[in-house]
Design a protein around this motif. Sequence first.
Motif, PDB file in Angstrom:
ATOM      1  N   ASP A 126      -3.647   4.470   1.133  1.00 22.01           N
ATOM      2  CA  ASP A 126      -3.377   4.585  -0.299  1.00 22.01           C
ATOM      3  C   ASP A 126      -3.325   3.231  -1.004  1.00 22.01           C
ATOM      4  O   ASP A 126      -3.015   3.158  -2.181  1.00 22.01           O
ATOM      5  CB  ASP A 126      -2.100   5.384  -0.561  1.00 22.01           C
ATOM      6  CG  ASP A 126      -0.847   4.748   0.011  1.00 22.01           C
ATOM      7  OD1 ASP A 126      -0.924   3.657   0.599  1.00 22.01           O
ATOM      8  OD2 ASP A 126       0.228   5.356  -0.129  1.00 22.01           O
ATOM      9  N   ALA A 127      -3.651   2.153  -0.285  1.00 20.65           N
ATOM     10  CA  ALA A 127      -3.685   0.818  -0.889  1.00 20.65           C
ATOM     11  C   ALA A 127      -4.489  -0.111   0.005  1.00 20.65           C
ATOM     12  O   ALA A 127      -4.721   0.185   1.176  1.00 20.65           O
ATOM     13  CB  ALA A 127      -2.273   0.278  -1.083  1.00 20.65           C
ATOM     14  N   VAL A 128      -4.884  -1.237  -0.575  1.00 16.47           N
ATOM     15  CA  VAL A 128      -5.561  -2.284   0.189  1.00 16.47           C
ATOM     16  C   VAL A 128      -4.755  -3.570   0.034  1.00 16.47           C
ATOM     17  O   VAL A 128      -4.451  -3.996  -1.080  1.00 16.47           O
ATOM     18  CB  VAL A 128      -7.011  -2.510  -0.299  1.00 16.47           C
ATOM     19  CG1 VAL A 128      -7.640  -3.708   0.401  1.00 16.47           C
ATOM     20  CG2 VAL A 128      -7.845  -1.260  -0.074  1.00 16.47           C
ATOM     21  N   VAL A 129      -4.408  -4.178   1.167  1.00 18.39           N
ATOM     22  CA  VAL A 129      -3.757  -5.484   1.165  1.00 18.39           C
ATOM     23  C   VAL A 129      -4.869  -6.522   1.205  1.00 18.39           C
ATOM     24  O   VAL A 129      -5.695  -6.514   2.118  1.00 18.39           O
ATOM     25  CB  VAL A 129      -2.844  -5.665   2.402  1.00 18.39           C
ATOM     26  CG1 VAL A 129      -2.179  -7.035   2.374  1.00 18.39           C
ATOM     27  CG2 VAL A 129      -1.818  -4.561   2.489  1.00 18.39           C
ATOM     28  N   MET A 130      -4.930  -7.391   0.205  1.00 19.40           N
ATOM     29  CA  MET A 130      -5.995  -8.391   0.192  1.00 19.40           C
ATOM     30  C   MET A 130      -5.848  -9.323   1.386  1.00 19.40           C
ATOM     31  O   MET A 130      -4.742  -9.618   1.833  1.00 19.40           O
ATOM     32  CB  MET A 130      -6.033  -9.138  -1.136  1.00 19.40           C
ATOM     33  CG  MET A 130      -4.786  -9.861  -1.510  1.00 19.40           C
ATOM     34  SD  MET A 130      -4.763 -10.454  -3.240  1.00 19.40           S
ATOM     35  CE  MET A 130      -6.109 -11.589  -3.257  1.00 19.40           C
ATOM     36  N   GLN A 185       1.649  -9.467   5.308  1.00 20.96           N
ATOM     37  CA  GLN A 185       2.669 -10.388   4.828  1.00 20.96           C
ATOM     38  C   GLN A 185       3.207 -10.055   3.451  1.00 20.96           C
ATOM     39  O   GLN A 185       4.204 -10.623   3.023  1.00 20.96           O
ATOM     40  CB  GLN A 185       2.101 -11.811   4.832  1.00 20.96           C
ATOM     41  CG  GLN A 185       1.685 -12.241   6.225  1.00 20.96           C
ATOM     42  CD  GLN A 185       0.920 -13.538   6.241  1.00 20.96           C
ATOM     43  OE1 GLN A 185       0.298 -13.934   5.258  1.00 20.96           O
ATOM     44  NE2 GLN A 185       0.956 -14.210   7.380  1.00 20.96           N
ATOM     45  N   GLU A 186       2.539  -9.129   2.770  1.00 21.19           N
ATOM     46  CA  GLU A 186       2.981  -8.719   1.433  1.00 21.19           C
ATOM     47  C   GLU A 186       2.644  -7.247   1.246  1.00 21.19           C
ATOM     48  O   GLU A 186       1.499  -6.844   1.453  1.00 21.19           O
ATOM     49  CB  GLU A 186       2.274  -9.558   0.368  1.00 21.19           C
ATOM     50  CG  GLU A 186       2.692  -9.259  -1.047  1.00 21.19           C
ATOM     51  CD  GLU A 186       1.979 -10.166  -2.036  1.00 21.19           C
ATOM     52  OE1 GLU A 186       1.168  -9.641  -2.833  1.00 21.19           O
ATOM     53  OE2 GLU A 186       2.214 -11.385  -1.991  1.00 21.19           O
ATOM     54  N   ALA A 187       3.634  -6.459   0.852  1.00 17.37           N
ATOM     55  CA  ALA A 187       3.417  -5.017   0.685  1.00 17.37           C
ATOM     56  C   ALA A 187       2.784  -4.716  -0.675  1.00 17.37           C
ATOM     57  O   ALA A 187       3.294  -5.157  -1.699  1.00 17.37           O
ATOM     58  CB  ALA A 187       4.739  -4.273   0.806  1.00 17.37           C
ATOM     59  N   PRO A 188       1.671  -3.986  -0.674  1.00 20.43           N
ATOM     60  CA  PRO A 188       1.077  -3.572  -1.944  1.00 20.43           C
ATOM     61  C   PRO A 188       1.785  -2.334  -2.480  1.00 20.43           C
ATOM     62  O   PRO A 188       2.508  -1.651  -1.753  1.00 20.43           O
ATOM     63  CB  PRO A 188      -0.361  -3.226  -1.552  1.00 20.43           C
ATOM     64  CG  PRO A 188      -0.212  -2.689  -0.161  1.00 20.43           C
ATOM     65  CD  PRO A 188       0.895  -3.511   0.471  1.00 20.43           C
ATOM     66  N   THR A 189       1.569  -2.053  -3.752  1.00 18.00           N
ATOM     67  CA  THR A 189       2.033  -0.798  -4.330  1.00 18.00           C
ATOM     68  C   THR A 189       0.962   0.265  -4.094  1.00 18.00           C
ATOM     69  O   THR A 189      -0.188  -0.060  -3.776  1.00 18.00           O
ATOM     70  CB  THR A 189       2.284  -0.948  -5.840  1.00 18.00           C
ATOM     71  OG1 THR A 189       1.075  -1.391  -6.468  1.00 18.00           O
ATOM     72  CG2 THR A 189       3.401  -1.947  -6.110  1.00 18.00           C
ATOM     73  N   VAL A 190       1.327   1.517  -4.258  1.00 20.06           N
ATOM     74  CA  VAL A 190       0.364   2.609  -4.104  1.00 20.06           C
ATOM     75  C   VAL A 190      -0.809   2.380  -5.056  1.00 20.06           C
ATOM     76  O   VAL A 190      -0.617   2.051  -6.228  1.00 20.06           O
ATOM     77  CB  VAL A 190       1.040   3.972  -4.380  1.00 20.06           C
ATOM     78  CG1 VAL A 190       0.005   5.100  -4.409  1.00 20.06           C
ATOM     79  CG2 VAL A 190       2.110   4.248  -3.333  1.00 20.06           C
ATOM     80  N   THR A 209       1.093   2.754   2.332  1.00 23.12           N
ATOM     81  CA  THR A 209       2.236   1.998   1.818  1.00 23.12           C
ATOM     82  C   THR A 209       3.558   2.503   2.385  1.00 23.12           C
ATOM     83  O   THR A 209       4.509   1.735   2.503  1.00 23.12           O
ATOM     84  CB  THR A 209       2.285   2.021   0.280  1.00 23.12           C
ATOM     85  OG1 THR A 209       2.281   3.376  -0.181  1.00 23.12           O
ATOM     86  CG2 THR A 209       1.097   1.271  -0.308  1.00 23.12           C
ATOM     87  N   ALA A 210       3.622   3.752   2.797  1.00 22.24           N
ATOM     88  CA  ALA A 210       4.853   4.299   3.373  1.00 22.24           C
ATOM     89  C   ALA A 210       5.242   3.577   4.662  1.00 22.24           C
ATOM     90  O   ALA A 210       6.414   3.604   5.059  1.00 22.24           O
ATOM     91  CB  ALA A 210       4.693   5.796   3.643  1.00 22.24           C
ATOM     92  N   ASP A 211       4.288   2.919   5.311  1.00 23.58           N
ATOM     93  CA  ASP A 211       4.548   2.212   6.568  1.00 23.58           C
ATOM     94  C   ASP A 211       4.993   0.770   6.358  1.00 23.58           C
ATOM     95  O   ASP A 211       5.155   0.027   7.317  1.00 23.58           O
ATOM     96  CB  ASP A 211       3.289   2.212   7.441  1.00 23.58           C
ATOM     97  CG  ASP A 211       2.870   3.593   7.882  1.00 23.58           C
ATOM     98  OD1 ASP A 211       3.746   4.477   7.985  1.00 23.58           O
ATOM     99  OD2 ASP A 211       1.668   3.788   8.110  1.00 23.58           O
TER     100      ASP A 211
END
Length: 107
Positions: free
Chosen positions: A53-57, A75-80, A8-10
């Motif tokens: 640290d996350a998965v973007v669906m 296209q959408e940033a997930p949260t940690v 997520t930091a990226d």
Amino acid sequence: MDGYAVRTADLAQIPVTFPVVAVVHAGDQPSRAVGAREAVRIMTGAPMPPGADAVVMQERTRAIPGAGLGQVEIQEAPTVRQNVRDAGEDARAGEVLLPAGMVLGIP
């Protein structure tokens, strides 16, 4: 969750495009860690690769064919920890999951 394991930091700016550096199917072990500005294609039930640290669906991404495994536009940033589940989180220590002697079949 079918999608892309990321750091997520990226994801400070969206949309962003990363190279897809590996694929992890359910039952597999990750072959490598997720590095800076990289994504790993991940399927439901697969273990998270180190570094992610996350998965973007997948519905929030766009696959871009190309060399190797191609790229993915996030296209959408997930949260940690979004779309991340821990092994065994659906049961408590000592909880009976199946009665003794129960026969399990394919269904």
